[in-house]
Design an enzyme around this catalytic site. Structure first.
Site, PDB file in Angstrom:
ATOM      1  N   LEU A  14      -2.041  -7.396  -1.861  1.00 42.80           N
ATOM      2  CA  LEU A  14      -1.399  -6.889  -0.642  1.00 42.80           C
ATOM      3  C   LEU A  14      -0.329  -5.868  -1.038  1.00 42.80           C
ATOM      4  O   LEU A  14       0.864  -6.108  -0.949  1.00 42.80           O
ATOM      5  CB  LEU A  14      -0.805  -8.053   0.156  1.00 42.80           C
ATOM      6  CG  LEU A  14      -0.389  -7.801   1.593  1.00 42.80           C
ATOM      7  CD1 LEU A  14      -1.513  -7.154   2.402  1.00 42.80           C
ATOM      8  CD2 LEU A  14       0.031  -9.096   2.247  1.00 42.80           C
ATOM      9  N   HIS A  15      -0.773  -4.717  -1.508  1.00 36.38           N
ATOM     10  CA  HIS A  15       0.116  -3.643  -1.952  1.00 36.38           C
ATOM     11  C   HIS A  15       0.513  -2.785  -0.747  1.00 36.38           C
ATOM     12  O   HIS A  15       0.163  -3.103   0.392  1.00 36.38           O
ATOM     13  CB  HIS A  15      -0.567  -2.809  -3.048  1.00 36.38           C
ATOM     14  CG  HIS A  15      -1.840  -2.177  -2.596  1.00 36.38           C
ATOM     15  ND1 HIS A  15      -1.910  -0.892  -2.143  1.00 36.38           N
ATOM     16  CD2 HIS A  15      -3.104  -2.678  -2.501  1.00 36.38           C
ATOM     17  CE1 HIS A  15      -3.160  -0.604  -1.795  1.00 36.38           C
ATOM     18  NE2 HIS A  15      -3.900  -1.692  -2.012  1.00 36.38           N
TER      19      HIS A  15
END
Length: 89
Positions: A14-15
């Site tokens: 989850l960048h």
């Protein structure tokens, strides 16, 4: 309240780009979406909050939804995660 557990499967987790896509999607529904990983929690419409979860590949996240559009919002978010945030890997 509806809830589902999903596993982050994309390579980068989850960048920033994935968190932005998730937040933008969450904002299109009349529902409050909350993601929980371990002891940390964030609302799905907050990019910064999502980044602070530090969800990497293989991490399990609990998604909770409440509100008039809780079910379609939960479906859409789970579908986005399953589709690896529309990334190649």
């Amino acid at each position: 309240m509806l809830e589902r557990r999903v596993t982050i499967i994309n390579k980068l987790g989850l960048h920033a780009r994935a968190a932005t896509r998730l937040a933008q999607l969450a904002q299109t529904f009349d529902a409050k979406l909350t993601l929980t990983q371990g002891e940390q929690q964030a609302t799905a419409d907050s990019v910064l909050g999502l980044l602070l979860l530090q969800s990497c590949q293989g991490k399990e996240v609990l998604i909770q939804a409440e509100g008039p559009q809780a079910e379609p919002a939960l479906d859409a978010v789970c579908q986005l995660i399953a589709a690896r945030f529309d990334e190649a890997e």
